[in-house]
Write an enzyme that holds these catalytic residues in place. Structure first.
Site, PDB file in Angstrom:
ATOM      1  N   TYR A  17     -28.300 -16.901  86.572  1.00  0.00           N
ATOM      2  CA  TYR A  17     -28.984 -16.167  87.631  1.00  0.00           C
ATOM      3  C   TYR A  17     -30.340 -15.715  87.112  1.00  0.00           C
ATOM      4  CZ  TYR A  17     -26.773 -15.565  92.078  1.00  0.00           C
ATOM      5  OH  TYR A  17     -26.340 -15.779  93.356  1.00  0.00           O
TER       6      TYR A  17
ATOM      7  N   GLU B  91     -33.072 -14.282  89.391  1.00  0.00           N
ATOM      8  CA  GLU B  91     -33.889 -13.773  90.506  1.00  0.00           C
ATOM      9  C   GLU B  91     -35.140 -13.119  89.949  1.00  0.00           C
ATOM     10  OE1 GLU B  91     -31.300 -11.224  92.698  1.00  0.00           O
ATOM     11  OE2 GLU B  91     -30.347 -12.887  93.752  1.00  0.00           O
TER      12      GLU B  91
ATOM     13  N   LYS C 255     -39.771 -36.956  96.470  1.00  0.00           N
ATOM     14  CA  LYS C 255     -40.171 -38.168  97.198  1.00  0.00           C
ATOM     15  C   LYS C 255     -41.080 -39.006  96.286  1.00  0.00           C
ATOM     16  CE  LYS C 255     -39.147 -35.861 101.519  1.00  0.00           C
ATOM     17  NZ  LYS C 255     -39.620 -35.367 102.828  1.00  0.00           N
TER      18      LYS C 255
ATOM     19  N   ARG D 286     -34.368 -33.083  93.641  1.00  0.00           N
ATOM     20  CA  ARG D 286     -34.531 -32.549  94.993  1.00  0.00           C
ATOM     21  C   ARG D 286     -35.023 -31.117  94.892  1.00  0.00           C
ATOM     22  NH1 ARG D 286     -32.507 -36.182  97.830  1.00  0.00           N
ATOM     23  NH2 ARG D 286     -33.281 -35.226  99.714  1.00  0.00           N
TER      24      ARG D 286
END
Ligand code: PLP
Length: 435
Positions: free
Chosen positions: A51, A53, A229, A235
């Site tokens: 984690y 954040e 892409k 991704r």
């Protein structure tokens, strides 16, 4: 033997069959690519447990020292790659990055102007079924139906539309537009109507990084992209600001009275505005892909992407196909099948049987529904990664034509499938199931 193979043979089998599918077919979906084993390794790493954040140096959790290093590397490399001053690499996807832009620059009900979806725009640019069309008032510009600019955006019309609807924001960027954009002209229009200019380079980021298409960095107030892409990373998404001059004032923070910079506002829009914890394993993989993209090999790759897309476009024109705008400046072409008496849906299904993966796509001024469509979109990035050149892309066009002219002939389709497989074997892709 992989551990997964014993603990979960069902999922291992799925992964194995997917690798075989990717290895043995022509992947022509313009938004897809094949990442390196290094990118996959980082994606499958222990950072998935962490984690983190917040931002490097300002986290809401302990134990983030290595997460910080990964994110700093990703940010520094992205800035070098796009010659820009600020970047946020945390958006989980292109759509998440775009949502953070809306959240920062627009209030619900505000008007924005974007490229019509049926003319190549993206769902997050105002589709009525997407948050962008639900929460905000979407107006559209499009491409020309006929004349010398058929299939291309006419900037005079964009200006007329902007003057008429007075948007708070103008968006550029597309999922199915085969031509480059005139960012300077867009910026003049945005300045004239007092709008923010946002470029979504999801499809073309790799070509822009390689310097082969115009760069939006010094024209748009903010730029978003996907990383998977043409950029050929994992991704994900990212938000960038070109130069410092665009990053002066944001708005006054209510409590402190301090003027916040745009970069701070976009950071807050990503977290805590849109997302919780960032995907640190994906951010590490983004860093790996940016390092790859900084290499000379990547530039040659993008050159080949353009060359191959052009070879494919020329072959289709020679065979009497109608290509939207008559050709391409980038990695994709849009084939209008109306003069061949086929729908996009039928074409996609017939080609799929021959292991040629494409997607049906609306063409400008399409009369079919989005589920049927009159066109197919074909891209060169993935097969170029495998090493195919213009000669093979001519063969791809020939094989596609064979199937489209005989969509119900199982013998011909199975013969094409064998040829597809034979070519794929010559350009091996993955020899592993899990990295
Ligand atoms: C692909 C794409 C997106 C969305 O990316 P996701 O990662 O699928 O959310 C956004 N904008 C444009 C122009 C795209 O082509």
């Amino acid at each position: 033997m992989s551990e997964l193979q014993t603990t979960d043979p069902a999922i291992f089998g799925v992964l194995q069959r997917e690798v075989e599918r990717q290895n043995d077919g022509f992947e022509l979906i313009a938004s897809e690519n094949f990442v390196s084993r290094s990118v996959m390794e980082a994606t499958g790493s222990a950072l998935t447990n962490k984690y983190a954040e917040g931002l490097p140096g300002k986290r809401y959790y302990g134990g983030c020292q290595f997460a910080d290093e990964a994110e700093d590397l990703a940010r520094d490399r992205a800035k070098e790659l796009f010659s820009c001053d600020w970047v946020n690499v945390q958006p989980h996807s292109g759509a998440s990055a775009n949502a953070a832009v809306y959240l920062t620059l627009m209030k619900p009900g505000d008007t924005f102007l974007g490229l019509d979806l049926s003319h190549g725009g993206h769902l997050t640019h105002g589709s009525p079924v997407n948050f962008s069309g639900i929460l905000y008032k979407a107006e559209y510009y499009g491409v020309e139906e006929s004349g010398p600019n058929a299939g291309r955006i006419d900037m005079d019309r964009v200006r007329d539309k902007a003057l008429a609807v007075q948007p708070k924001m103008i968006s550029i960027g597309a999922s199915a537009y085969p031509r480059d954009f005139d960012y300077g002209a867009f910026r003049s229009i945005a300045d004239e109507v007092g709008a923010f200019l946002w470029m979504d380079m999801a499809h073309t980021a790799g070509l822009i990084a390689a310097g082969l298409l115009n760069s939006p960095m010094d024209h748009a107030h903010v730029v978003t992209t996907t990383t998977h892409k043409t950029l050929r990373g994992p991704r994900g998404g990212m938000i960038l600001i070109g130069s410092d001059s665009e990053n002066t004032v944001g708005k006054v923070a209510p409590k402190s009275g301090r003027v916040k910079m745009w970069s701070e506002l976009f950071d807050s829009a990503v977290f805590p505005g849109m997302q919780g914890g960032p995907l640190m394993h994906v951010i590490a993989a983004k860093a790996v892909s940016f390092l790859e993209a900084l290499s000379p090999d990547f530039k040659s790759y993008q050159h080949a992407v353009l060359e191959n897309a052009k070879a494919m476009a020329d072959s289709f024109v020679e065979k009497g196909y109608d290509i939207v705008s008559g050709g391409t400046d980038n990695h994709l072409i849009l084939v209008d099948l109306r003069n061949k008496g086929l729908t996009g849906k039928d074409a996609e299904i017939a080609l799929g049987k021959a292991e040629i993966t494409v997607n049906k796509n609306m063409v400008p001024f399409d009369t079919q529904s989005p589920f049927v469509t009159s066109g197919i979109r074909l891209g060169s990035p993935a097969m170029t990664t495998r090493g195919l050149g213009p000669g093979e892309f001519n063969v791809i066009a020939t094989l596609i034509d064979k199937v489209l002219m005989n969509p119900n002939n199982e013998d011909i389709i199975s013969q094409v499938r064998s040829e597809v497989k034979a070519i794929c074997r010559k350009f091996p892709l993955y020899d592993f199931v899990t990295a």
